[in-house]
Design an enzyme around this catalytic site. Structure first.
Site, PDB file in Angstrom:
ATOM      1  N   CYS A 111      -0.948   0.507  -5.574  1.00 63.81           N
ATOM      2  CA  CYS A 111       0.023   1.589  -5.376  1.00 63.81           C
ATOM      3  C   CYS A 111       1.467   1.110  -5.520  1.00 63.81           C
ATOM      4  O   CYS A 111       2.385   1.920  -5.532  1.00 63.81           O
ATOM      5  CB  CYS A 111      -0.193   2.239  -4.023  1.00 63.81           C
ATOM      6  SG  CYS A 111      -1.891   2.716  -3.785  1.00 63.81           S
ATOM      7  N   HIS A 170       5.818   6.071  -2.297  1.00 57.91           N
ATOM      8  CA  HIS A 170       4.416   6.222  -2.690  1.00 57.91           C
ATOM      9  C   HIS A 170       3.781   7.247  -1.745  1.00 57.91           C
ATOM     10  O   HIS A 170       3.922   7.165  -0.527  1.00 57.91           O
ATOM     11  CB  HIS A 170       3.701   4.872  -2.607  1.00 57.91           C
ATOM     12  CG  HIS A 170       2.219   5.007  -2.655  1.00 57.91           C
ATOM     13  ND1 HIS A 170       1.581   5.757  -3.616  1.00 57.91           N
ATOM     14  CD2 HIS A 170       1.246   4.516  -1.855  1.00 57.91           C
ATOM     15  CE1 HIS A 170       0.280   5.711  -3.405  1.00 57.91           C
ATOM     16  NE2 HIS A 170       0.045   4.969  -2.338  1.00 57.91           N
ATOM     17  N   ASN A 222      -3.311  11.058  -2.637  1.00 60.23           N
ATOM     18  CA  ASN A 222      -2.794   9.735  -3.001  1.00 60.23           C
ATOM     19  C   ASN A 222      -3.293   9.390  -4.407  1.00 60.23           C
ATOM     20  O   ASN A 222      -4.470   9.143  -4.601  1.00 60.23           O
ATOM     21  CB  ASN A 222      -3.298   8.720  -1.968  1.00 60.23           C
ATOM     22  CG  ASN A 222      -2.862   7.296  -2.282  1.00 60.23           C
ATOM     23  OD1 ASN A 222      -2.398   7.004  -3.378  1.00 60.23           O
ATOM     24  ND2 ASN A 222      -3.030   6.414  -1.319  1.00 60.23           N
TER      25      ASN A 222
END
Ligand code: ACO
Length: 333
Positions: A116, A258, A288
């Site tokens: 990520c 993020h 996500n």
């Protein structure tokens, strides 16, 4: 070729997501969970899920073409493509497939894996090539199809992830530099907090020679440890990058994190004393999306007219590795 010492400008962005949506209510029919549990703990409501036909390279190419169009250049002018992903279509690399799909024939293309944090790491990597004068026009893509690697019977992870792609065009400019500061870190001692690891079993070939034959195991995660790591390290790395950029938190127009969890974003914003209206968030729609989440939410905010040329953005990625990093930049030419 640009002169040594060129500055950086992020001049275009684009994004794409697979068609199918999976809501919290859908997930409640698959595992023992509820819309209430998922939305109160994470802020997520929906996520986009790729069918077998919707490949990582397809959605990445769509995001890339939109970014190139916004930058006002042609694909043939791109010198470098970096694809940040942990879920390639091909383990040998997927960036070359995108290069071919968009017709960026001049560009060198390669994958970069930092989970990520991948988009931030890729942006910073591309910036080094511009600063040294090696390349002028770079395309940075963050894309992931984590749905391929989720255990859909494991409620503690399957509710969190979605698929998507985002891209930016980063160009060399003379006379100014819109990448104001950055920082990157890794801590392999905490590697076991979040994994998508290969598991091989010994398979004998001949006497005394065996190979590890197997495949990748679905995502495993120690959610509490990742949460603790994120709320401790993300404010710190943004502060360090702001120090390098010589700016204070009050000067930040947008906090671009993020999109892992709304509670993480709220806590980071609070620690930095950045008001919630400056926090960009779209995880209710996408979940996500790993390396895609930062360029995906940036693209949405730019196209909505929220983020305007000259705005100062504090961006931070964090995740498996463990890895984390921040980049402070001004949007636009
Ligand atoms: N639905 C209902 N109950 C659930 C679910 C679910 N989907 N998942 C777990 N539970 C249960 C657990 O079994 C546990 O039950 P128990 O108390 O009876 O044992 C209870 O809920 C609490 O579980 P916790 O894991 O302690 O829940 P927590 O409040 O920590 O929230 C969460 C979990 C949302 C995963 C949180 O820890 C988190 O967000 N961590 C960060 C994770 C993250 O961001 N990962 C990705 C970052 S890196 C990257 O992007 C790849």
């Amino acid at each position: 070729m640009t002169k040594l010492g060129a500055g950086i400008a992020i001049t275009g962005c684009g994004s794409a997501a697979p068609k199918a949506r999976l809501s919290n209510d859908h997930l409640s029919q698959m595992v023992e969970t509820s819309d209430e549990w998922i939305s109160s703990r994470t802020g997520m409501k929906n996520r986009h899920i790729a069918s077998w036909e919707e490949t990582l390279s397809n959605i990445s190419a769509e995001a890339a073409e939109a970014a190139i169009a916004m930058a006002g250049i042609s694909a043939a002018e791109i010198d470098l493509i970096i694809l940040a992903t942990s879920t390639p279509d091909d383990l040998f690399g997927t960036a070359c497939q995108i290069q071919n799909a968009i017709g960026a024939y001049k560009a060198v293309a390669f994958d970069l894996t930092a989970a990520c944090s991948g988009f931030i790491f890729a942006l910073i990597t591309a910036a080094q090539f511009i600063r040294t004068g090696v390349y002028q026009n770079t395309l940075i893509i963050g894309a992931d199809v984590l749905s391929r690697w989720v255990d859909w019977s494991e409620r503690s992870t399957c509710v969190l992830f979605g698929d998507g792609a985002g891209a930016v065009v980063c160009q060399g400019i003379q006379g100014s530099d819109r990448l104001l500061g950055f920082e990157m870190y890794s801590d392999g001692s905490q590697n076991n907090c979040l994994n998508l690891s290969y598991q091989g079993q010994s398979k004998p070939l001949i006497e005394d020679v065996t190979v590890g034959s197997g495949t990748y195991r679905p995502i495993t995660m120690n959610g509490r440890e990742v949460y603790r790591f994120a709320v401790a390290k993300v404010p710190e790395v943004i502060e360090k990058a702001m120090f390098r950029a010589n700016i204070t938190a009050e000067q930040v127009d947008w906090l671009l994190l993020h999109q892992a969890n709304q509670r993480i974003m709220d806590t980071v914003a609070k620690r930095l004393q950045i008001p919630e209206e400056k926090v960009l968030s779209n995880l209710a729609k996408y979940g996500n999306t790993s390396a895609a989440s930062i360029p995906l939410v940036l693209d949405e905010a730019v196209r909505q007219g929220k983020v305007k040329p000259g705005d100062i953005i504090a961006a931070s990625g964090f995740g498996a590795g463990l890895t984390w990093g921040a980049a402070i930049f001004q949007w636009g030419k």
